[in-house]
Design a protein around this motif. Structure first.
Motif, PDB file in Angstrom:
ATOM      1  N   GLU A 106      29.923  34.239  81.015  1.00 29.69           N
ATOM      2  CA  GLU A 106      29.467  33.198  80.093  1.00 29.69           C
ATOM      3  C   GLU A 106      29.397  33.719  78.657  1.00 29.69           C
ATOM      4  OE1 GLU A 106      28.507  32.249  84.142  1.00 29.69           O
ATOM      5  OE2 GLU A 106      27.972  34.013  82.939  1.00 29.69           O
ATOM      6  N   GLU A 107      28.897  34.959  78.489  1.00 30.75           N
ATOM      7  CA  GLU A 107      28.817  35.542  77.144  1.00 30.75           C
ATOM      8  C   GLU A 107      30.204  35.764  76.561  1.00 30.75           C
ATOM      9  OE1 GLU A 107      26.566  39.126  77.171  1.00 30.75           O
ATOM     10  OE2 GLU A 107      24.721  38.175  77.870  1.00 30.75           O
ATOM     11  N   THR A 160      28.437  39.391  80.965  1.00 30.30           N
ATOM     12  CA  THR A 160      28.646  38.215  81.816  1.00 30.30           C
ATOM     13  C   THR A 160      29.862  37.422  81.356  1.00 30.30           C
ATOM     14  OG1 THR A 160      27.324  36.689  80.464  1.00 30.30           O
ATOM     15  CG2 THR A 160      26.137  38.004  82.110  1.00 30.30           C
ATOM     16  N   GLU A 194      33.013  34.148  77.309  1.00 29.68           N
ATOM     17  CA  GLU A 194      33.611  32.855  76.973  1.00 29.68           C
ATOM     18  C   GLU A 194      33.008  32.301  75.682  1.00 29.68           C
ATOM     19  OE1 GLU A 194      35.740  29.129  77.282  1.00 29.68           O
ATOM     20  OE2 GLU A 194      36.097  31.198  77.896  1.00 29.68           O
ATOM     21  N   ALA A 195      31.695  32.458  75.526  1.00 28.51           N
ATOM     22  CA  ALA A 195      31.035  31.960  74.319  1.00 28.51           C
ATOM     23  C   ALA A 195      31.570  32.669  73.067  1.00 28.51           C
ATOM     24  CB  ALA A 195      29.521  32.154  74.423  1.00 28.51           C
TER      25      ALA A 195
END
Length: 493
Positions: free
Chosen positions: A184-185, A182, A187-188
């Motif tokens: 989000e993962e 994903t 970017e994290a």
């Protein structure tokens, strides 16, 4: 004082010359026969090894594994991602032939014209393309993700103006390349790694850094976003010390890297990459060192403590050695790297100057009279302060002193950065202040045109948009247009 130390140019006289001389005189590196490349000498490589070992441990604690990918990249791979090839094209070294033959004229060897490669190969300037070409074979299902890979390697970028450690045609680095299910993962992970680099810089290098985001004009070729840590050197110039890039799905699209998600549907993978290089060696030198030579943070010094016996004959040397051996054992048990230099080939004064030049954090000198008095002379490299201390319990005193030095040189560098950071509101004021060096906080309208104008007229670039900076809105110092927050400008290495 040793001749090498007497001949070292003062920073105030010529900072650039001081740096170049120090790299050589401190036995860190030397020029190689290949233009723009360097030979890293054992002492310099020992510092890099400590950086490498520390970072490697930190990476693995986040789940990263090491691998290795080829040095040579097919030219067609580099061409698959348009922004990427445009960003690196001018720096690429190209392999066109695979064989030499004797020159018919008898003047050595020549390239065999019959041995031309069917496809030219690029000596890696970075490894995104070869790695994502490989990931296509590794990633099939969501169960294969995340894929967290790092490699320690060398790369080549055909730099025209080079300086040892700071900018060389070939350099050593690590490059992490992660694949996620994903956005989000991904970017994290990108943010996690820039935070890791910042911790390393401040805790181990004792070098304060500012975390931020690069402007579109300064970000990595092919990235959606680039995070950076920026450090200030003693001459007021900025140095980019580490970067972490959110690559989005650009490389997954270029190399058709897809996975079957939990709903049994195909999706493109999300990617990031992150890296630091032997440029950190240059940062270490320029952040802390002085006119006497290197000043190394104890957490990265190959030799944290040197003990030098002062004796008139072998009998005295043996007596001192007998007293020192238990201390050596205790220091090593505390995890302190210590060298006992009882060699006869150099006089004590030369040894003092040499270890001072090489930045050894703590020096202990002990003679026959010190043995009688139960004392030892201690010298700390950061302040050049000398004092007498009891020999009894010297191990714990040294351990505490090393931490004190580590903290002191960090605070000194932080104070310097704070003193060299100013806020301006007008372009006229900016032009005056940028000549003084340091970080300038100013409003910018967010356009590449304004950024380029500032660069052309002042040689200053936007180092980053600080993550923890002043977000009070304002107006651009150049155009008067709205600005969301102040950014950091500086001249840089």
């Amino acid at each position: 004082m040793a001749k090498e130390l007497k001949d070292l140019t003062k920073r105030a006289d010529d900072y650039s010359q001081w740096y170049n001389e120090l790299v050589v005189k401190a036995d860190l590196a030397e020029q190689s026969p290949v233009r723009g490349c360097m030979v890293i000498k054992p002492y310099g490589y020992a510092i890099w090894e400590k950086m490498q070992q520390t970072l490697d441990k930190m990476f693995k604690e986040t789940g990263v594994q090491n691998a290795y990918f080829p040095l040579l990249i097919p030219k067609s791979f580099l061409c698959r991602e348009a922004e990427h090839v445009e960003g690196f094209a001018k720096e690429c070294a190209v392999v066109t032939h695979y064989r030499l033959k004797n020159d018919p004229s008898g003047k050595g060897v020549i390239v065999d014209p019959d041995a031309r490669l069917e496809e030219e190969l690029i000596i890696r300037p970075t490894s995104e393309t070869i790695i994502w070409g490989t990931y296509k074979n590794w990633i099939h299902s969501y169960r294969d993700l995340p894929l967290l890979i790092n490699q320690w390697a060398n790369v080549m970028r055909w730099e025209m103006r080079t300086r040892m450690f700071l900018r060389t045609a070939e350099f050593l680095w690590q490059e992490g390349h992660c694949a996620h299910a994903t956005a989000e993962e991904s970017e994290a992970r990108t943010v996690q790694m820039i935070n890791l680099y910042a911790r390393f810089a401040e805790k181990y290098m004792a070098m304060p850094v500012i975390k931020g985001v690069k402007s579109a004009n300064e970000r990595f070729a092919g990235a959606l976003n680039t995070y950076t840590i920026e450090a200030m050197m003693q001459d007021g110039k900025a140095l980019q010390a580490g970067t972490s890039h959110n690559l989005g799905q650009n490389f997954a699209k270029a190399f058709d890297v897809t996975f079957v998600n939990k709903d049994n549907k195909p999706e493109l993978v999300w990617a990031n990459s992150w890296g630091v290089s032997t440029r950190l060696m240059g940062a270490l030198i320029m952040t802390h060192s002085d006119d006497n030579g290197l000043v190394l943070p104890p957490h990265l010094a190959p030799i944290q403590v040197v003990i030098i016996p002062i004796y008139k004959n072998n009998e005295q040397r043996d007596q001192i050695t007998a007293h020192i051996e238990p201390i050596l054992v205790k220091l090593r048990e505390l995890g302190i790297s210590v060298k006992y230099d009882d060699a006869d080939n150099r006089r004590p004064g030369f040894k003092f100057a040499d270890y001072e030049l090489k930045g050894v954090p703590v020096r202990l000198a002990i003679g026959a009279r010190d043995i009688e008095n139960g004392t030892v002379e201690v010298m700390r490299r950061d302040t050049l302060e000398k004092f007498e201390a009891p020999l009894e319990g010297i191990e714990s005193r040294v351990r505490d002193l090393l931490e004190e030095i580590q903290e002191n040189i960090f605070q000194k560098a932080l104070t310097h950065r704070q003193e060299m950071t100013r806020t301006v509101d007008t372009y006229e004021e900016f032009k005056v202040e940028i000549e003084k060096g340091g970080f300038i906080l100013a409003h910018w309208d967010g356009t590449e045109e304004t950024e380029q104008k500032i660069k052309e007229e002042t040689k200053a670039t936007i180092r980053c948009i600080p993550l923890d900076g002043d977000t009070t809105p304002g107006v651009c110092m150049v155009t008067g247009k709205p600005s969301r927050q102040r950014v950091i400008f500086a001249r840089n290495y």
